[in-house]
Design a protein around this motif. Sequence first.
Motif, PDB file in Angstrom:
ATOM      1  N   MET A   1      61.376 -28.049  18.190  1.00 54.56           N
ATOM      2  CA  MET A   1      60.583 -27.915  17.132  1.00 54.56           C
ATOM      3  C   MET A   1      60.268 -28.789  16.131  1.00 54.56           C
ATOM      4  N   LYS A   2      59.015 -28.997  15.636  1.00 49.66           N
ATOM      5  CA  LYS A   2      58.942 -29.938  14.572  1.00 49.66           C
ATOM      6  C   LYS A   2      58.149 -28.962  13.368  1.00 49.66           C
ATOM      7  N   ILE A   3      59.124 -28.993  12.197  1.00 50.60           N
ATOM      8  CA  ILE A   3      58.725 -27.997  11.103  1.00 50.60           C
ATOM      9  C   ILE A   3      58.408 -28.746   9.916  1.00 50.60           C
ATOM     10  N   GLY A   4      57.465 -28.305   9.275  1.00 45.37           N
ATOM     11  CA  GLY A   4      57.059 -28.571   7.926  1.00 45.37           C
ATOM     12  C   GLY A   4      57.315 -27.801   6.796  1.00 45.37           C
ATOM     13  N   ILE A   5      57.741 -28.443   5.859  1.00 47.50           N
ATOM     14  CA  ILE A   5      57.950 -27.566   4.516  1.00 47.50           C
ATOM     15  C   ILE A   5      57.564 -28.261   3.156  1.00 47.50           C
ATOM     16  N   THR A   6      57.147 -27.311   2.394  1.00 50.17           N
ATOM     17  CA  THR A   6      56.619 -27.693   0.906  1.00 50.17           C
ATOM     18  C   THR A   6      57.624 -27.615  -0.094  1.00 50.17           C
ATOM     19  N   TRP A   7      57.286 -27.052  -1.280  1.00 51.44           N
ATOM     20  CA  TRP A   7      58.129 -27.304  -2.360  1.00 51.44           C
ATOM     21  C   TRP A   7      58.198 -25.846  -2.919  1.00 51.44           C
ATOM     22  N   GLY A   8      59.018 -25.705  -4.342  1.00 48.28           N
ATOM     23  CA  GLY A   8      58.909 -24.472  -4.960  1.00 48.28           C
ATOM     24  C   GLY A   8      60.225 -23.706  -5.105  1.00 48.28           C
ATOM     25  N   SER A   9      60.580 -22.888  -6.153  1.00 47.19           N
ATOM     26  CA  SER A   9      61.829 -22.493  -6.242  1.00 47.19           C
ATOM     27  C   SER A   9      62.291 -21.371  -5.480  1.00 47.19           C
ATOM     28  N   THR A  10      61.151 -20.645  -4.723  1.00 50.84           N
ATOM     29  CA  THR A  10      61.492 -19.804  -3.981  1.00 50.84           C
ATOM     30  C   THR A  10      62.221 -20.348  -2.556  1.00 50.84           C
ATOM     31  N   LEU A  11      61.298 -21.477  -2.260  1.00 52.04           N
ATOM     32  CA  LEU A  11      62.020 -22.090  -0.936  1.00 52.04           C
ATOM     33  C   LEU A  11      63.212 -22.885  -1.389  1.00 52.04           C
ATOM     34  N   PHE A  12      63.418 -23.078  -2.557  1.00 54.73           N
ATOM     35  CA  PHE A  12      64.965 -23.652  -2.570  1.00 54.73           C
ATOM     36  C   PHE A  12      65.929 -22.657  -2.578  1.00 54.73           C
ATOM     37  N   HIS A  13      65.857 -21.378  -2.775  1.00 54.15           N
ATOM     38  CA  HIS A  13      66.788 -20.319  -2.385  1.00 54.15           C
ATOM     39  C   HIS A  13      66.557 -20.046  -1.006  1.00 54.15           C
ATOM     40  N   MET A  14      65.420 -20.249  -0.102  1.00 61.20           N
ATOM     41  CA  MET A  14      65.523 -20.079   0.995  1.00 61.20           C
ATOM     42  C   MET A  14      66.409 -21.275   1.933  1.00 61.20           C
ATOM     43  N   VAL A  15      66.238 -22.501   1.389  1.00 56.29           N
ATOM     44  CA  VAL A  15      67.184 -23.559   2.287  1.00 56.29           C
ATOM     45  C   VAL A  15      68.428 -23.333   1.756  1.00 56.29           C
ATOM     46  N   GLN A  16      68.943 -22.884   0.629  1.00 54.73           N
ATOM     47  CA  GLN A  16      70.258 -22.543   0.139  1.00 54.73           C
ATOM     48  C   GLN A  16      70.931 -21.306   1.038  1.00 54.73           C
ATOM     49  N   TYR A  17      70.310 -20.452   1.253  1.00 59.12           N
ATOM     50  CA  TYR A  17      70.659 -19.272   2.156  1.00 59.12           C
ATOM     51  C   TYR A  17      70.554 -19.650   3.663  1.00 59.12           C
ATOM     52  N   PHE A  18      69.718 -20.386   3.937  1.00 60.76           N
ATOM     53  CA  PHE A  18      69.790 -20.786   5.503  1.00 60.76           C
ATOM     54  C   PHE A  18      70.979 -21.185   5.860  1.00 60.76           C
ATOM     55  N   LYS A  19      71.326 -20.869   7.101  1.00 61.29           N
ATOM     56  CA  LYS A  19      72.753 -21.029   7.569  1.00 61.29           C
ATOM     57  C   LYS A  19      72.781 -22.216   8.572  1.00 61.29           C
ATOM     58  N   PRO A  20      73.687 -23.053   8.450  1.00 62.12           N
ATOM     59  CA  PRO A  20      73.641 -24.158   9.601  1.00 62.12           C
ATOM     60  C   PRO A  20      73.881 -23.485  10.948  1.00 62.12           C
ATOM     61  N   ALA A  21      72.841 -24.039  11.983  1.00 61.76           N
ATOM     62  CA  ALA A  21      72.560 -23.753  13.225  1.00 61.76           C
ATOM     63  C   ALA A  21      72.634 -25.117  14.245  1.00 61.76           C
TER      64      ALA A  21
END
Length: 319
Positions: A112-132
């Motif tokens: 997959m090719k995945i795009g991401i923007t910015w923001g404080s809620t997305l900060f929490h999302m990437v912090q909680y994202f588990k290595p895969a």
Amino acid sequence: MNDIDLTKRDLLIKIAKMYYLEERSQQEIANTINLSRSSISRMLKACRSLGIVEVRIHDTSSVGVNLQNKLVEELGLDHCLIIPSMQDSELTKIETGRRAAEYLQSKIKIGMKIGITWGSTLFHMVQYFKPADITDVEIFQLMGGTATRNFETDGREHARTLARKLNAKCNVLNAPLLVQNKDLKEMLIEEPEISQTLQRMKELDLAILGIGTNDPDESHLAKIGYLSQEESRALYNMGAVGDLCGRHLDIHGNTCSFDMHNRVIGIDLAELKQIPLVIVVGAGIAKAEIILGAIRGGYIDILITDEKAAMQILALSER
């Protein structure tokens, strides 16, 4: 016991599949494996402690389920995930990010090719994202940088963190979000590295986006200094309820005609619509108007928000 279990991981996986997927009883498994029932019980506990088995409780309330169904049926979303609202808005934002991380993990596939923007809620999302361990994934920063030192809002840091956890290639957009004039923008997007990154955004399979309000007390662009509170209020009074990927929309989903749009470096909204799956994450009543505008504009496939925002979105849609 732990040392023995670690050397028998394949056996633990086999037992876990028999118990959780095939729904066999512990005694049936014991008879098949030729072990005691108590041994099977201990091994199933080891499966959880070693992370072979994870237990998830889907805690969306009955109110949340009803809101999800209404948003999908009445506004045409593909899917909606509603998070319980808490008294502390920051805790709501954190929990929204955590649930968004879980949802995103369920959607990412090989190549997959995945795009991401910015923001404080997305900060929490990437912090909680588990290595895969998912191979051949690429991450793209969809909007130029903000020159902010606050990593909780920086899109480049979000892209890098997500790429690191996926062992993926990270395509950063080495340009500011907003430049001084249109001519400077045209010069920058002709630079080979920037041009190539923007061009390859047309290949995206999935985008996960934050969304910004022009409420002067909540505006992310005002908080990082791109707009003053007065400018944010002026935009709102002119009908621009918020922004998506740096472009301002009204509550009906129309793009507002502002000079600043000619100075934004990032993915165009027309290209955003071509991405097969767009997930928008945003919490709080202040985000309701821009979320509704983005839905009406056809920019959102999946919405992840909280109960208070969802109720306000539905109330606004009926006016």
